[in-house]
Design a protein around this motif. Structure first.
Motif, PDB file in Angstrom:
ATOM      1  N   SER A 184       0.839  -1.215   0.000  1.00 53.11           N
ATOM      2  CA  SER A 184       0.000   0.000   0.000  1.00 53.11           C
ATOM      3  C   SER A 184       0.864   1.251   0.000  1.00 53.11           C
ATOM      4  CB  SER A 184      -0.898   0.071   1.233  1.00 53.11           C
ATOM      5  OG  SER A 184      -1.624  -1.096   1.388  1.00 53.11           O
ATOM      6  N   SER A 189       0.049   8.121  -5.349  1.00 55.79           N
ATOM      7  CA  SER A 189      -0.783   8.985  -4.486  1.00 55.79           C
ATOM      8  C   SER A 189      -2.163   9.127  -5.097  1.00 55.79           C
ATOM      9  CB  SER A 189      -0.157  10.367  -4.332  1.00 55.79           C
ATOM     10  OG  SER A 189       1.224  10.306  -4.524  1.00 55.79           O
ATOM     11  N   ARG A 190      -3.130   9.192  -4.232  1.00 50.75           N
ATOM     12  CA  ARG A 190      -4.513   9.374  -4.716  1.00 50.75           C
ATOM     13  C   ARG A 190      -4.693  10.787  -5.238  1.00 50.75           C
ATOM     14  NH1 ARG A 190      -7.871   6.208   0.006  1.00 50.75           N
ATOM     15  NH2 ARG A 190      -6.036   5.340   0.962  1.00 50.75           N
TER      16      ARG A 190
ATOM     17  N   SER B  89      -4.598  11.655  13.832  1.00 48.30           N
ATOM     18  CA  SER B  89      -3.757  11.376  12.662  1.00 48.30           C
ATOM     19  C   SER B  89      -2.531  12.289  12.648  1.00 48.30           C
ATOM     20  CB  SER B  89      -4.556  11.520  11.365  1.00 48.30           C
ATOM     21  OG  SER B  89      -5.040  12.841  11.242  1.00 48.30           O
ATOM     22  N   GLU B  93       1.434  11.158  12.948  1.00 43.82           N
ATOM     23  CA  GLU B  93       2.443  11.652  12.009  1.00 43.82           C
ATOM     24  C   GLU B  93       3.597  12.335  12.746  1.00 43.82           C
ATOM     25  OE1 GLU B  93       0.948  13.774   8.614  1.00 43.82           O
ATOM     26  OE2 GLU B  93       2.944  14.523   8.073  1.00 43.82           O
ATOM     27  N   ALA B 145      -8.896   7.212  10.308  1.00 45.73           N
ATOM     28  CA  ALA B 145      -7.777   7.814   9.585  1.00 45.73           C
ATOM     29  C   ALA B 145      -6.693   6.794   9.260  1.00 45.73           C
ATOM     30  CB  ALA B 145      -7.186   8.968  10.392  1.00 45.73           C
ATOM     31  N   VAL B 146      -6.803   5.611   9.875  1.00 45.96           N
ATOM     32  CA  VAL B 146      -5.829   4.535   9.625  1.00 45.96           C
ATOM     33  C   VAL B 146      -6.612   3.255   9.339  1.00 45.96           C
ATOM     34  CG1 VAL B 146      -4.233   2.981  10.860  1.00 45.96           C
ATOM     35  CG2 VAL B 146      -3.831   5.439  10.900  1.00 45.96           C
ATOM     36  N   ARG B 147      -6.093   2.411   8.468  1.00 42.07           N
ATOM     37  CA  ARG B 147      -6.755   1.162   8.103  1.00 42.07           C
ATOM     38  C   ARG B 147      -7.125   0.326   9.339  1.00 42.07           C
ATOM     39  NH1 ARG B 147      -2.635  -1.227   4.174  1.00 42.07           N
ATOM     40  NH2 ARG B 147      -4.137  -2.916   4.046  1.00 42.07           N
ATOM     41  N   LEU B 183       3.545   6.282   5.880  1.00 42.86           N
ATOM     42  CA  LEU B 183       2.186   6.705   6.228  1.00 42.86           C
ATOM     43  C   LEU B 183       1.175   6.218   5.175  1.00 42.86           C
ATOM     44  CD1 LEU B 183       2.810  10.334   7.538  1.00 42.86           C
ATOM     45  CD2 LEU B 183       1.735   8.485   8.836  1.00 42.86           C
ATOM     46  N   SER B 184       1.574   6.215   3.892  1.00 42.23           N
ATOM     47  CA  SER B 184       0.663   5.732   2.845  1.00 42.23           C
ATOM     48  C   SER B 184       0.242   4.296   3.117  1.00 42.23           C
ATOM     49  CB  SER B 184       1.317   5.768   1.462  1.00 42.23           C
ATOM     50  OG  SER B 184       1.848   7.016   1.192  1.00 42.23           O
ATOM     51  N   GLN B 187      -2.858   3.979   5.305  1.00 49.19           N
ATOM     52  CA  GLN B 187      -4.164   4.517   4.896  1.00 49.19           C
ATOM     53  C   GLN B 187      -5.213   3.420   4.725  1.00 49.19           C
ATOM     54  OE1 GLN B 187      -3.891   7.229   1.601  1.00 49.19           O
ATOM     55  NE2 GLN B 187      -2.444   8.557   2.675  1.00 49.19           N
ATOM     56  N   ARG B 190      -8.580   1.612  -0.328  1.00 42.87           N
ATOM     57  CA  ARG B 190      -9.471   2.383  -1.219  1.00 42.87           C
ATOM     58  C   ARG B 190     -10.698   1.558  -1.562  1.00 42.87           C
ATOM     59  NH1 ARG B 190      -5.085   5.140  -5.286  1.00 42.87           N
ATOM     60  NH2 ARG B 190      -3.300   4.564  -4.057  1.00 42.87           N
TER      61      ARG B 190
END
Lengths: 190, 190
Positions: A184, A189-190, B89, B93, B145-147, B183-184, B187, B190
């Protein structure tokens, strides 16, 4: 000498080496590096001491050879896993899943691991592994399947470090989840 | 004794310890662990040998105390960085950027690093760090904000391993990119 004879000798040498490598690892695992001698190894492997010395100068070099063979086999496995997939993104995923599985199953502690991991050949193997991952990332990025805002080399380092967490996981399922999360991070990037 | 007097003594002891810790690290860095003696440390720190022994039994314990103080300071920095942010979030970070920066600036090699990292206190510090990250991930996940398909503990291990790549990076910009990529991975799908 005819070629067939050469091959027979090569196969024989290889078989003797294999026996020596496995015998040594078993002895060191059981008794510890400091207390295993070349004589013991020769005896357990069923060859003469003089023959053993024709192949290896000492116990350390046998462990190094054993590790080198393991690392080469692992890199070969990863390249094969890549070649079985067709799309660059699938090839990348195959490499990362394979690497995570190897890391998961690899003994992390122990005297042999500590000894072999201090060698220069480990640095070279790490470099080959990094190149393999980096090239797969570059191919996938060229197709838009991987983010293009970070270089393939930096992304390869990210992947290999993130997947090293597999060494402390307790199930194959957790290893799969780790690979999913790591992948992931590579998405555009989205 | 009045409280003020206690505080004065405490401050004095702390100042002596600080001097001893910094002196020892400087001496070991210059001459190597094996050749630095308690007498040398006392002399360089400007205190008596007997006084030094009231604080520490040997050179090793001084290095351990020095490292313990560093680690505590780093954990404190990360908690402060978290507390300066408001949203979960943003707190997560802040912790991850702070940790990556500490890892980037920390000397990776050298005798002192190798020595202090074998101690049991490092395991405890790692655990505290993992808890800090895991709790921040859980808070952010509770807000979406996180999976949520991977546990906060597994995600914390992923983050800490991925960010350990910062130790070999060559610029602050690269460290920022590494945190972005990591960080990605956190997420929500999607």
């Amino acid at each position: 000498m005819p070629k067939l004879w050469d091959e027979t000798i090569d196969a024989h040498r290889r078989a003797v080496q294999d026996t020596v490598l496995e015998t040594t690892v078993a002895l060191v695992t059981e008794h510890g590096l400091a207390s295993v001698t070349m004589s013991q190894i020769a005896k357990e492997a069923g060859i003469g001491r003089a023959t053993l010395y024709k192949y290896f100068p000492d116990v350390q070099s046998i462990l190094m050879a054993w590790h080198e063979r393991h690392v080469a086999a692992h890199l070969g496995q990863l390249a094969q896993a890549r070649d079985r997939a067709r799309e660059p993104s699938a090839q990348l995923e195959a490499i990362l899943r394979g690497y995570a599985r190897i890391t998961y199953k690899r003994p992390q502690d122990g005297e042999i691991a500590a000894f072999v991991h201090q060698g220069q050949q480990v640095v070279q193997a790490q470099q080959q592994l990094r190149d393999l991952v980096r090239d797969a990332i570059a191919d996938a990025a060229a197709q838009g399947a991987v983010r293009g805002d970070v270089s393939p080399g930096e992304l390869a380092d990210y992947c290999l470090h993130a997947l090293s967490a597999a060494g402390r996981l307790s199930s194959e399922q957790a290893v799969h989840r780790l690979v999913d999360v790591t992948l992931s991070g590579l998405q555009p990037s989205r």
